[in-house]
Design an enzyme around this catalytic site. Structure first.
Site, short mmCIF file in Angstrom:
data_model
loop_
_atom_site.label_atom_id
_atom_site.label_comp_id
_atom_site.label_asym_id
_atom_site.label_seq_id
_atom_site.Cartn_x
_atom_site.Cartn_y
_atom_site.Cartn_z
N ARG A 61 9.49 51.80 -40.50
CA ARG A 61 8.72 52.04 -39.25
C ARG A 61 8.01 53.38 -39.29
NH1 ARG A 61 11.09 53.86 -35.01
NH2 ARG A 61 13.01 52.71 -35.31
N TYR A 114 -13.23 44.18 -26.67
CA TYR A 114 -12.13 43.24 -26.84
C TYR A 114 -11.29 43.25 -25.55
CZ TYR A 114 -8.51 40.62 -29.09
OH TYR A 114 -7.62 39.63 -29.40
N ASP A 187 -14.74 50.85 -32.06
CA ASP A 187 -14.15 49.62 -32.62
C ASP A 187 -15.18 49.02 -33.57
OD1 ASP A 187 -13.21 47.03 -33.15
OD2 ASP A 187 -12.11 46.97 -31.25
N LYS A 212 -9.34 40.56 -39.21
CA LYS A 212 -10.66 39.93 -39.28
C LYS A 212 -11.25 40.11 -40.68
CE LYS A 212 -9.70 39.30 -34.93
NZ LYS A 212 -10.14 40.18 -33.87
#
Ligand SMILES: *Cc1c(COP(=O)(O)O)cnc(C)c1O
Length: 396
Positions: A61, A114, A187, A212
């Site tokens: 993590r 988004y 973005d 994507k």
């Protein structure tokens, strides 16, 4: 010449192949392996470990091997100093906002983004944490300037914007942000670093949904923030470690593998999409086509000035039809799949808009429902024939 300087001299395709990879010293393998471990051996004196940073490998993590290889590559492709990779694009966005913003700060963000950005900034950060937020049509830099307040900390834009493909001027908005002591995040998911590199245009952060184009094969999720190390260290310590949206080593490895062909895939996406946009624009049943590569598009000139190699693989279009016809049209497509997401190898279509609460923020032609088409890597002739046959089947 240092390794970093040497790397900057190399072209984008060479960096797509080599950045973040080197022979594995343990085995001699020419590809760095997948390290499926959630923990790493501690040093002789564990009290030297800072548990809140990602220096060295301690616990996955906080940072693992495959995550770091991918970070190296993405920092190189985006022309940024450093990169943090997380479990999804939304984890990257919320990690950025969570780390940078405090109660009383003000954020200006694009009216077209988004959906999670709208929820985070227009519903959650303002109501739960008293962050002031203003929605602005960022295609107009003067509107951005007018929205600035003394406490404006961050401007967040998306260009091309999802789903209207509207274009905001990164250079101009970066200037406005910096004149006013604010930071600019962009973005960059729709463009990918092959077509557009926000940091080179003056932005402080480039955000990518790796799900994507960068992965490109529709089989893994990931997100990245690229920018200066001084900020990314804060994002690692505050968001990566404590919000915990860690990417799995396997997904980081898959995305690393997918990203090797990013430039080749983007060339095909750019070429196919322009062809299909031009074809759609000439169809009598089509009410509008939104694609920044079309000369008729409002954002075309600015897009040309900041998108180096092409205009990406997503377009939106409307049909002169009713709701039932929309569904029939989609059910007649044989190659194109009805599904969300974008930037995959296969072409995807999604019907959006009729009941979207943000319709009032979109240009008028979008108000009666529209399709978002993520054009894939197939032969453009086959895609055009698929659309043509489906139009014919519903009498359009
Ligand atoms: C998909 C997408 C996101 C979110 O990414 P996930 O990987 O799905 O969390 C963010 N921004 C844009 C522009 C997107 O298209």
């Amino acid at each position: 010449m240092s390794e970093k300087e040497f790397e900057k001299e190399l072209g984008f395709q060479t960096r797509s192949v080599h950045a973040g990879n080197s022979p594995d010293p343990a085995t001699g393998a020419i590809q760095r392996p997948i390290t499926m471990a959630n923990s790493y051996v501690l040093p002789y004196d564990p009290s030297t470990v800072n548990w809140s940073t990602a220096e060295g490998n301690v616990y996955t993590r906080n940072g693992g091997a495959n995550q770091k290889y991918l970070q190296e590559k993405l920092a190189s492709l985006e022309g940024g100093e450093d990169c943090v990779v997380l479990g999804s694009g939304v984890a990257a966005l919320s990690g950025l906002f969570f780390s940078l913003l405090e109660s009383g700060d003000h954020v200006v963000f694009s009216s077209v983004t988004y959906i999670a950005v709208y929820r985070l900034l227009n519903e959650l950060f303002n109501n739960k944490f008293k962050v002031e937020t203003t929605i602005v049509n960022t295609t107009d830099p003067d509107a951005v300037r007018a929205a600035i307040r003394p406490n404006t900390k961050l401007i967040h834009i998306e260009t091309p914007g999802n789903p209207t493909l509207e274009i905001s001027d990164i250079r101009k908005i970066a200037e406005i942000a910096h004149e006013n002591g604010a930071l600019l995040s962009v973005d960059n998911t729709f463009a990918s670093p092959f077509n557009q590199r926000p940091i080179e245009l003056g932005a402080d952060f480039s955000i990518e949904s790796l799900t994507k184009y960068i992965n490109g094969h529709g089989d893994a999720m990931g997100g990245a923030i690229i920018g200066k190390k001084e900020y990314l260290d804060i994002i690692r310590a505050q968001a990566q470690v404590n919000l915990g949206a860690t990417i799995s080593p396997f997904n980081a490895w898959l995305i690393m593998r997918g990203s090797v062909t990013l430039p080749l895939r983007m060339k095909q996406h750019n070429e196919n999409t322009l062809k299909i946009a031009q074809w759609l624009e000439a169809q009598p049943g089509v009410s509008f086509v939104a694609y920044p590569g079309l000369e008729s598009n409002k954002g075309h000139e600015i897009a040309k000035s900041q998108m180096k190699n092409g205009f990406g693989g997503v377009l939106s279009f409307g049909l002169k039809a009713d709701h039932d016809t929309y569904n029939k049209f989609v059910s007649n497509l044989k190659i194109i799949t009805s599904a969300v997401s974008l930037g995959h190898d296969g072409t995807l279509i999604v019907f959006l808009g009729e009941d979207d609460e943000r319709q009032y923020l979109y240009p008028e032609e979008f108000h009666n429902g529209f399709f978002r088409l993520s054009v894939g890597l197939e032969d453009s002739e086959d895609l055009i024939n698929d659309l043509k046959n489906a139009f014919n089947a519903v009498g359009l």
